[in-house]
Design a protein around this motif. Sequence first.
Motif, PDB file in Angstrom:
ATOM      1  N   VAL A 147      20.646 -31.455 -17.751  1.00 16.96           N
ATOM      2  CA  VAL A 147      21.611 -30.398 -18.333  1.00 16.96           C
ATOM      3  C   VAL A 147      22.098 -29.750 -16.800  1.00 16.96           C
ATOM      4  N   PHE A 171      16.645 -28.113 -26.921  1.00 17.05           N
ATOM      5  CA  PHE A 171      15.850 -29.132 -26.096  1.00 17.05           C
ATOM      6  C   PHE A 171      14.380 -28.927 -26.587  1.00 17.05           C
ATOM      7  N   LEU A 179      15.228 -33.607 -22.861  1.00 21.61           N
ATOM      8  CA  LEU A 179      15.517 -33.052 -21.419  1.00 21.61           C
ATOM      9  C   LEU A 179      14.895 -33.372 -20.362  1.00 21.61           C
ATOM     10  N   MET A 182      16.829 -29.328 -16.001  1.00 20.03           N
ATOM     11  CA  MET A 182      18.051 -28.314 -16.108  1.00 20.03           C
ATOM     12  C   MET A 182      18.118 -28.002 -14.865  1.00 20.03           C
TER      13      MET A 182
END
Length: 486
Positions: A147, A171, A179, A182
Amino acid sequence: MAENHAQNKAKLISETRRRFEAEYITDKSDKYDPRDVERLQQDDNWVESYLYWRHNIVDETLKMLDESFQWRKEISVNDLNESSIPRWLLEMGLIYLHGYDKEGNKLFWIRVKYHTKDQKTVSDKKKLIAFWLERYAKRENGKPVTVMFDLSETGINSIDMDFVRFIINCFKVYYPKYLSKMVIFDMPWLMNAAFKIVKTWLGPEAVSLLKFTSKNEVQDYVSVEYLPPHMGGTDPFKYSYPPLVDDDFQTPLCENGPITSEDETSSKEDIESDGKETLETISNEEQTALLKKTNPTESTSKAEENEKVDSKIKAFKKPLSVFKGPLLHISPAEELYFGSTESGEKKTLIVLTNVTKNIVAFKVRTTAPEKYRVKPSNSSCDPGASVDIIVSPHGGLTVSAQDRFLIMAAEMEQSSGTGPAELTQFWKEVPRNKVMEHRLRCHTVENSKPNTLTLKDNAFNVSDKISEDIYLQFATSRCETDCSPP
């Protein structure tokens, strides 16, 4: 050890299914979409993803499934499509998929500056996130995303902690195990306190996945070719709608190398004969190595010898892993293995086999058309026949784990022509739902991987013993592949 692990995993999956049906579905089946319940019983990877995220604790996994399935029905995830989302939201560019990080994970972009806190639109924005994630999950089952939380140019009106919490829940609960990390880019100081709260939502096991970056640090995770200029990158991509971003695969591909920068040192004749000469060279070397194994005391005719050599060459030439699609079987199944610069391996092979009773048109697309020569890149395959596609890096360019190839295939009517003009018209008119798609990742290795075979100059200039061992290994694996039930 590996066998015990597989048995334990199968046991946990079976127990999760049994208990979910007994404890949650009875008298409560209207809470869930029947399609999700059916998938739970059939898709081991899906069950395993929930177990993994809950550390294989079945009680916790069941609670997670219950919450996830209720949300999926509430938001009608299985029925989301472009018409479910307001057009203005699709045009905005708030959320989209584009590019890859340095580990080869897809980038899921969230451009926070385009978000304004508004209760009237929050439901549609949540559907937009679910739409993109479900679209990706169906296409790339189980492969994680990174992400990219782009907070550049973000004002106070864009800060919406409820929206952030929903993204994290996607997620943490709804799409577990998806994931990779991030990446938080250019976070304003006024959000420092807010992200302390975010860390508590993620939980300690996921906090390590947060990567706070500026223009300098972000390149530790994503190379410049997939970063926009405001992040210090060189990616010229500009989001626009329609159409939806098509996973970065670009057309056309040129058999002679990149259209924008063709290799000026190669003559047209050399280019056209490149694939043929490569295969002929390797075939001759294979024959030399394999004929040495013939017992001189045996009285075998030349025709019989050639037949044996031909069959062995096929075993050498074919990659071993196979994706069995409805129109084409594709080898290799998942990854194209290229040798490193040091090992000198330049080419790899994709083998397509038509398993229908009609002609199948196919074309090859890639995320990096400037890097590769693909021959053929747009052609057709007769019923029951196979086509070898040679893929080679162009002009010494480096293969990257971020590079992807897409094989597209569709059945043609018997009366259709298969010339360049007919194929061009066919692809303009064929309905999207009639097109089979399969994606391949790129991988660079020091030496040839045993589950695929790269093409290389002097590839079989090896000792008789090594040649025999390679053949026996490939022939056995190929037999197992060909003889396994569909």
